[in-house]
Design a protein around this motif. Sequence first.
Motif, PDB file in Angstrom:
ATOM      1  N   VAL A  76       0.866  -1.177   0.000  1.00 22.21           N
ATOM      2  CA  VAL A  76       0.000   0.000   0.000  1.00 22.21           C
ATOM      3  C   VAL A  76       0.911   1.238   0.000  1.00 22.21           C
ATOM      4  CG1 VAL A  76      -0.153  -0.001   2.531  1.00 22.21           C
ATOM      5  CG2 VAL A  76      -1.889   1.190   1.180  1.00 22.21           C
ATOM      6  N   PRO A  77       0.613   2.253  -0.800  1.00 21.17           N
ATOM      7  CA  PRO A  77       1.441   3.464  -0.807  1.00 21.17           C
ATOM      8  C   PRO A  77       1.383   4.170   0.547  1.00 21.17           C
ATOM      9  CG  PRO A  77       0.010   3.384  -2.742  1.00 21.17           C
ATOM     10  CD  PRO A  77      -0.458   2.309  -1.818  1.00 21.17           C
ATOM     11  N   VAL A  78       2.548   4.600   1.029  1.00 24.70           N
ATOM     12  CA  VAL A  78       2.641   5.261   2.327  1.00 24.70           C
ATOM     13  C   VAL A  78       3.347   6.598   2.157  1.00 24.70           C
ATOM     14  CG1 VAL A  78       3.555   5.153   4.675  1.00 24.70           C
ATOM     15  CG2 VAL A  78       2.714   3.064   3.565  1.00 24.70           C
ATOM     16  N   ILE A  79       2.727   7.656   2.683  1.00 24.34           N
ATOM     17  CA  ILE A  79       3.373   8.966   2.769  1.00 24.34           C
ATOM     18  C   ILE A  79       3.725   9.198   4.225  1.00 24.34           C
ATOM     19  CG2 ILE A  79       3.102  11.457   2.461  1.00 24.34           C
ATOM     20  CD1 ILE A  79       1.120  10.889   0.223  1.00 24.34           C
ATOM     21  N   LEU A  80       5.009   9.382   4.492  1.00 24.95           N
ATOM     22  CA  LEU A  80       5.485   9.573   5.865  1.00 24.95           C
ATOM     23  C   LEU A  80       5.569  11.067   6.163  1.00 24.95           C
ATOM     24  CD1 LEU A  80       6.650   7.894   8.308  1.00 24.95           C
ATOM     25  CD2 LEU A  80       8.900   8.514   7.436  1.00 24.95           C
ATOM     26  N   MET A  81       4.934  11.476   7.243  1.00 25.13           N
ATOM     27  CA  MET A  81       4.986  12.876   7.678  1.00 25.13           C
ATOM     28  C   MET A  81       5.918  12.971   8.887  1.00 25.13           C
ATOM     29  SD  MET A  81       0.905  13.792   7.508  1.00 25.13           S
ATOM     30  CE  MET A  81       0.486  12.538   8.726  1.00 25.13           C
ATOM     31  N   THR A  82       6.765  13.959   8.891  1.00 29.71           N
ATOM     32  CA  THR A  82       7.691  14.083  10.009  1.00 29.71           C
ATOM     33  C   THR A  82       7.999  15.537  10.314  1.00 29.71           C
ATOM     34  OG1 THR A  82       9.911  13.536  10.816  1.00 29.71           O
ATOM     35  CG2 THR A  82       9.666  13.834   8.440  1.00 29.71           C
ATOM     36  N   GLY A  83       8.084  15.833  11.591  1.00 27.10           N
ATOM     37  CA  GLY A  83       8.501  17.161  12.016  1.00 27.10           C
ATOM     38  C   GLY A  83       9.952  17.179  12.446  1.00 27.10           C
ATOM     39  N   TYR A  84      10.619  16.020  12.371  1.00 22.04           N
ATOM     40  CA  TYR A  84      12.012  15.883  12.818  1.00 22.04           C
ATOM     41  C   TYR A  84      12.807  15.219  11.703  1.00 22.04           C
ATOM     42  CZ  TYR A  84       9.454  16.441  17.191  1.00 22.04           C
ATOM     43  OH  TYR A  84       8.618  16.887  18.173  1.00 22.04           O
ATOM     44  N   SER A  85      12.999  15.943  10.606  1.00 21.59           N
ATOM     45  CA  SER A  85      13.605  15.350   9.416  1.00 21.59           C
ATOM     46  C   SER A  85      15.125  15.273   9.535  1.00 21.59           C
ATOM     47  CB  SER A  85      13.242  16.166   8.180  1.00 21.59           C
ATOM     48  OG  SER A  85      13.887  15.676   7.046  1.00 21.59           O
ATOM     49  N   THR A  86      15.651  14.112   9.186  1.00 23.81           N
ATOM     50  CA  THR A  86      17.094  13.947   9.012  1.00 23.81           C
ATOM     51  C   THR A  86      17.309  13.194   7.713  1.00 23.81           C
ATOM     52  OG1 THR A  86      17.224  11.799  10.119  1.00 23.81           O
ATOM     53  CG2 THR A  86      17.395  13.777  11.511  1.00 23.81           C
ATOM     54  N   LEU A  96      12.637   1.610   2.607  1.00 21.65           N
ATOM     55  CA  LEU A  96      11.649   0.675   3.151  1.00 21.65           C
ATOM     56  C   LEU A  96      10.359   0.679   2.345  1.00 21.65           C
ATOM     57  CD1 LEU A  96      12.102   1.230   7.000  1.00 21.65           C
ATOM     58  CD2 LEU A  96      12.622  -0.866   5.715  1.00 21.65           C
ATOM     59  N   GLY A  97      10.298   1.530   1.319  1.00 24.21           N
ATOM     60  CA  GLY A  97       9.149   1.494   0.424  1.00 24.21           C
ATOM     61  C   GLY A  97       8.191   2.651   0.526  1.00 24.21           C
ATOM     62  N   ALA A  98       8.524   3.700   1.315  1.00 19.84           N
ATOM     63  CA  ALA A  98       7.634   4.861   1.377  1.00 19.84           C
ATOM     64  C   ALA A  98       7.510   5.491  -0.002  1.00 19.84           C
ATOM     65  CB  ALA A  98       8.167   5.886   2.376  1.00 19.84           C
ATOM     66  N   PHE A  99       6.313   5.892  -0.366  1.00 15.34           N
ATOM     67  CA  PHE A  99       6.124   6.560  -1.653  1.00 15.34           C
ATOM     68  C   PHE A  99       6.787   7.931  -1.627  1.00 15.34           C
ATOM     69  CE2 PHE A  99       4.045   9.184  -4.757  1.00 15.34           C
ATOM     70  CZ  PHE A  99       3.816   8.330  -5.821  1.00 15.34           C
ATOM     71  N   ASP A 100       6.635   8.642  -0.510  1.00 13.22           N
ATOM     72  CA  ASP A 100       7.244   9.958  -0.364  1.00 13.22           C
ATOM     73  C   ASP A 100       7.207  10.328   1.106  1.00 13.22           C
ATOM     74  OD1 ASP A 100       8.433  12.367  -1.003  1.00 13.22           O
ATOM     75  OD2 ASP A 100       7.060  12.793  -2.658  1.00 13.22           O
ATOM     76  N   TYR A 101       7.923  11.386   1.450  1.00 20.77           N
ATOM     77  CA  TYR A 101       7.836  11.886   2.821  1.00 20.77           C
ATOM     78  C   TYR A 101       7.710  13.400   2.782  1.00 20.77           C
ATOM     79  CZ  TYR A 101      12.772  13.246   2.552  1.00 20.77           C
ATOM     80  OH  TYR A 101      13.969  13.812   2.181  1.00 20.77           O
ATOM     81  N   VAL A 102       6.987  13.913   3.767  1.00 16.34           N
ATOM     82  CA  VAL A 102       6.682  15.340   3.820  1.00 16.34           C
ATOM     83  C   VAL A 102       7.109  15.878   5.170  1.00 16.34           C
ATOM     84  CG1 VAL A 102       4.820  17.042   3.820  1.00 16.34           C
ATOM     85  CG2 VAL A 102       4.760  15.141   2.203  1.00 16.34           C
ATOM     86  N   ILE A 103       7.861  16.956   5.148  1.00 13.31           N
ATOM     87  CA  ILE A 103       8.285  17.612   6.389  1.00 13.31           C
ATOM     88  C   ILE A 103       7.170  18.538   6.846  1.00 13.31           C
ATOM     89  CG2 ILE A 103       9.990  19.139   7.445  1.00 13.31           C
ATOM     90  CD1 ILE A 103      11.966  18.138   5.311  1.00 13.31           C
ATOM     91  N   LYS A 104       6.754  18.392   8.094  1.00 10.44           N
ATOM     92  CA  LYS A 104       5.637  19.184   8.607  1.00 10.44           C
ATOM     93  C   LYS A 104       6.045  20.648   8.766  1.00 10.44           C
ATOM     94  CE  LYS A 104       3.320  15.546  11.315  1.00 10.44           C
ATOM     95  NZ  LYS A 104       2.927  15.130  12.675  1.00 10.44           N
ATOM     96  N   PRO A 105       5.290  21.577   8.152  1.00 12.15           N
ATOM     97  CA  PRO A 105       5.551  23.002   8.385  1.00 12.15           C
ATOM     98  C   PRO A 105       4.919  23.455   9.698  1.00 12.15           C
ATOM     99  CG  PRO A 105       3.805  22.724   6.778  1.00 12.15           C
ATOM    100  CD  PRO A 105       4.272  21.341   7.148  1.00 12.15           C
ATOM    101  N   ASP A 106       4.861  24.766   9.895  1.00 10.46           N
ATOM    102  CA  ASP A 106       4.423  25.291  11.186  1.00 10.46           C
ATOM    103  C   ASP A 106       2.914  25.219  11.393  1.00 10.46           C
ATOM    104  OD1 ASP A 106       7.030  25.878  11.848  1.00 10.46           O
ATOM    105  OD2 ASP A 106       6.934  27.926  11.050  1.00 10.46           O
TER     106      ASP A 106
END
Length: 483
Positions: A76-86, A96-106
């Motif tokens: 299943v497609p997964v979009i990972l959201m994170t406020g602590y990007s490295t 690991l197969g994430a479709f994309d990741y998005v850094i959380k804005p303010d």
Amino acid sequence: MARILLIDDDEDLRCFLKGELEGDRHAVQDLERAEQGLEVLSGAGAPFDLVLIDNKMAGMWGTDFLEALKKRGIDVPVILMTGYSTCDTAIRAMNLGAFDYVIKPDTFQSLFQKLQPVIAKVLAITQPAKEVRFSTHAPPGPALEPMLVGNSEEMLEVCKQISLWARSDDPVLIRGETGTGKDLVARAIHTNSPRKNKPFVPLNCAGFNDNLVESEWFGHEAGAFSGADKLRKGKFEYANGGTLFLDEIGDMPSNLQAKLLRLLEYQEVVRVGGNEPIKVNVRLLSATSLDLEARIREGKFRSDLFYRVNRVTLRLPPLRERLDDLPELAAYFLARAAEGTERRPPALADSTLQRLRAFSWPGNVRELQNVLCCAFGLCRGPEVLPSHLVFPRERSGGAAPGQEGEDEAVAGLRKAIAWAWNSQDKSWEGLRDRLERELLAFAMAQLGDNQTQVGEQLGMARGTVGKRLLKYELIKKPEALTP
């Protein structure tokens, strides 16, 4: 509409995102913990089209969730959201197969605005293409799915060829004039093939940017070039297991032809900035309206690439060679134009059919659809009359390019305004709403009910398009999702 599983331990953010996504006509189930998500996805309920998950949560993190999905074989497609990007987190998530990741804005709203194009991209690539049905007669009622319409000998032969080659993995070159429906044939081959539940990824070769094509096709690693702030998969990776459709392949620049040839020969990609080859399993379909043999003689198309993509040729006849299909095509397009309007599709008067037969149709079936969609808007009775047909007259020279078509269009618009002025509701709000409704109905018909593309074409936010369509009852409200 998509079924979305939303997982985040921030209750305020979770409620906000659920409300906005449902406003975009998605069905959303929200959960607080990643462990709950694994249970839901492992169950026997209806599958989800997409998972939105926060990374840093109590208990199982988002990256652990991705790893668990991989071990259980849940695709299943997964979009990972994170406020602590490295960088390490991003690389691990994508591997690991994430479709994309998005850094959380303010702000919550800014996050939703960042998520919208990513969600649209996921659904455009991963949702199964709409099945293209075959029909020897246009349907009596609304036609929701794309359909190859016609019972002429020419179209029956096309349908036979589609059925024959859909079962193989041979490359197919679809040849035909502009507007004959080459993209529809490509989708029909895919949706009738063993790969029908895998991605169908279209690429328009005429729109390639030489500087970005490698990244677009192969993807890139984070830091591969200026602006490559995160790892991104390419189109060939997204098409893995499915079908890649190269439209207008005859317009591909020479330097890109060599890169495509190598990719097709080895069926593997190496991301820009990477070293490890990634195997892909892709079936190739391509289409062109050009004379490729002539372009080979002119040195504009590689002969070795031609033989690679032209193992099977499927020719689409122009509309002028299958005029017997006009009654069925007209009924089909008028039924589509009537969808969601609470109007019955009008019939085609005999004199109107005669005028349609007399036209040369340089734009083929696409031009016929535009003419009939306009005729439906002008027609208020049970039949489409010749006076309702507005199409560019065949040029005999002397006129400025586009001027004759523009004059006819303005004349038709004035006619519609005069009709609206004589109606009961002459208020500015009433006239504006009537115009906006017809414009949205036309745009939806032209763009295959794709609300994202309608918004881009009209300069409207995706959510605004959905709200206006609901206001004018051009779409139905989404059904609630049961947990």
